[in-house]
Design an enzyme around this catalytic site. Sequence first.
Site, short mmCIF file in Angstrom:
data_model
loop_
_atom_site.label_atom_id
_atom_site.label_comp_id
_atom_site.label_asym_id
_atom_site.label_seq_id
_atom_site.Cartn_x
_atom_site.Cartn_y
_atom_site.Cartn_z
CG ASP A 107 -1.94 -1.02 1.29
OD1 ASP A 107 -1.96 -1.88 0.40
OD2 ASP A 107 -2.76 -0.99 2.24
CG HIS A 259 2.50 0.09 4.31
ND1 HIS A 259 2.33 -0.78 5.36
CD2 HIS A 259 1.33 0.78 4.19
CE1 HIS A 259 1.10 -0.61 5.87
NE2 HIS A 259 0.48 0.32 5.19
ZN LIG Z 1 -2.29 3.12 3.46
#
Ligand SMILES: [Zn+2]
Length: 299
Positions: A107, A259
């Site tokens: 992400d 991430h």
């Molecule tokens: Zn996020």
Amino acid sequence: MSVDPLNPFAADPPSSQQPVVLPPPTLKFPQWLTDFTGLKEWPGMDPPYIPLDFINFGVIPTNIPLHGQGQCELLNNGDLSQCSFDCFNCVSFDDVYTCPKLSQTFDDGPSPFTPKLLNNIKPTTRSTFFTLGVQIIRYPEIYRQTVSKGHVMGSHTWSHKFLPGLSNEQIIAQIEWSIWAMNATSGHLPKWFRPPYGGIDNRVRSIIRQFGMQAVLWDFDTFDWKLLDSSNKHTSKDIVNNLKLFREKNGGKGLILEHDAVINTVDVGIEINQQILKNEGQFTVPQCVGGIDYIKKFV
Ligand SMILES: [Zn+2]
């Protein structure tokens, strides 16, 4: 799932830890978007709501109070018609939250650190990237590079707001602008949507479904963003070990939350890929559920 007692379903760093200073956009604002919106440049962190004729406000639930992150006392845990994931870990029939095979998802990109990830994960393993509009318009080439390596791109909103606290129009603006940034960069419309901070309830779901998208959650949170602050005492070794335990306990199934916005989390993504997924490979989110990569691809 490893659980943080202070923030049990944490998906993302607390908003104060999000980067706020961004370089100017480099992606050209396309003429078709000017024709449609009347605007000439990409919006900032609060994108304007542009009405869309296919949105039916009549079907958006009205029994779910707007709530900020952690304001769960405003909701009713027993009321499945609200079904908050961020408050009560409630999932709906069309949410994807696990996978028959381990699956890495990243992400908050694209970022200047994404290429390191792309260049160091096993070329035969494809992952899923949930991207932010404000990042795409700054790093469109990195977005295209990710696409060209066969990874699947999903939406993570325009500017990473906690959606259950926004009005219907503000949520629509977060979604439509993110889709337009993806379309302007690579000519596709996303099928898969990851809500920032895991913030989703049936009001937010009802809006993303009208765009044809489905929510993608997770059953293993790496808490990789905690690597940014050494006082958390959360190391990349802890993450890899926790994931190995999870894999054994969960029979090799699972959807992993990671991430690609900063170097530390990219490095642990590479470690996971090389140490855990190297031999067994992995699934993309659509492969997890036998779904399509995109709603539409324009030639
Ligand atoms: Zn996020």
